[in-house]
Design a protein around this motif. Sequence first.
Motif, PDB file in Angstrom:
ATOM      1  N   ALA A  18       0.359   4.751   2.410  1.00  0.00           N
ATOM      2  CA  ALA A  18       0.901   3.390   2.314  1.00  0.00           C
ATOM      3  C   ALA A  18      -0.196   2.422   2.737  1.00  0.00           C
ATOM      4  O   ALA A  18      -1.107   2.801   3.482  1.00  0.00           O
TER       5      ALA A  18
ATOM      6  N   HIS B  29       0.812   9.224  -8.731  1.00  0.00           N
ATOM      7  CA  HIS B  29       1.542   8.667  -7.590  1.00  0.00           C
ATOM      8  C   HIS B  29       0.907   9.147  -6.280  1.00  0.00           C
ATOM      9  O   HIS B  29       1.336  10.129  -5.681  1.00  0.00           O
TER      10      HIS B  29
ATOM     11  N   LYS C 159       0.047   6.695  -3.831  1.00  0.00           N
ATOM     12  CA  LYS C 159       0.307   5.655  -2.832  1.00  0.00           C
ATOM     13  C   LYS C 159       1.682   5.056  -3.086  1.00  0.00           C
ATOM     14  O   LYS C 159       2.089   4.887  -4.237  1.00  0.00           O
ATOM     15  N   VAL C 160       2.401   4.738  -2.012  1.00  0.00           N
ATOM     16  CA  VAL C 160       3.743   4.168  -2.168  1.00  0.00           C
ATOM     17  C   VAL C 160       3.639   2.814  -2.861  1.00  0.00           C
ATOM     18  O   VAL C 160       2.641   2.100  -2.719  1.00  0.00           O
TER      19      VAL C 160
ATOM     20  N   ASN D 179      11.228   3.932  -1.860  1.00  0.00           N
ATOM     21  CA  ASN D 179      10.260   4.953  -2.218  1.00  0.00           C
ATOM     22  C   ASN D 179      10.916   6.320  -2.409  1.00  0.00           C
ATOM     23  O   ASN D 179      10.474   7.113  -3.241  1.00  0.00           O
TER      24      ASN D 179
END
Length: 329
Positions: free
Chosen positions: A151, A292, A294-295, A303
């Motif tokens: 994140a 995917h 990174k949030v 999420n």
Amino acid sequence: MKQMSLSESGFERKTKRTRKREFLDEMNLVVPWAELISLIAPHAPAPGAKGGRPPFAVRTMLRIHFLQQWFNLSDPAMEEALYDTPMFREFAGLDAAEDNLPDESTILRFRHLLETHNLSLQLLATVNATLADKGLLLKSGTVVDATLIAAPSSTKNSSGERDPEMHQTKKGNQWHFGMKAHIGVDADSGLVHTVTATAANAHDITQASVLLHGDETDVFADSGYRGVHKRDEVIKDHPEINWYVAMMPSHRKALDKDTPMGAIMEALEKTKARIRAKVEHPFRVIKRQFGHVKVRYRGLAKNTAQLHTLFALSNIWMVRRMLLKEVRG
């Protein structure tokens, strides 16, 4: 006179058949569109009683939502891609000459619709039910594991602080900030049946009980789950489960493999490792195939909803060849 675009001139017939087009053609055939649309349609907005512009069809918005997951596109990027990429408009069922394409607000509202009614979880359940009917998802064994998803650690944003639901943790000699995706995977096929999410500093073992569907007899896990069979929630909810947890690397290294017992223990560890390897495949798909890493949103709830959709799509992708054989006869 209106100038003719390349997409209208017949030039597209001479273009190369790209991997992206092959991928979308395959997904068009193997995704259970009818079942998923039926799941969402009761919650979709109806045309206004006083007229006005009608809402976009659920079929169109669901396809756009899946395009976002497959190609790692934000809401604004997805809107631009619909204008820039004829192939995406074609996949979504939008007319090439369409004046009114879904904008980022429309795309966001559809995602909020899925989140509000917890439909992402039901998307995964519906996909898995379809795969189970085809004999592709068994229930005798489960593999559990977790992966870190980063994140943004910067505080240079409107709130001036990091996401309070994310956390930092140390893995090896490196610090990570973000969340953990925990999954329960079918030990035979490697398909994901259960997904949970926590802050990155939560121990993997805390989610072990909720990752089981209850029908399995055997569960496989890495050495981070040692002692799991002694936890109160596991004893209460899954008393009959056989746990096969990997030996600590240092203990395995210390085995005397020249002795009969050492050789047997080493062979057992290799067998457990081969089964546990199935859990890495879905992680690879969402991180490498779908990008995917990174949030995209703040908070765990949004999420987690995205993770349910991503793993539903990864399940389809992993068995697409078998599904295509059935479709094409």
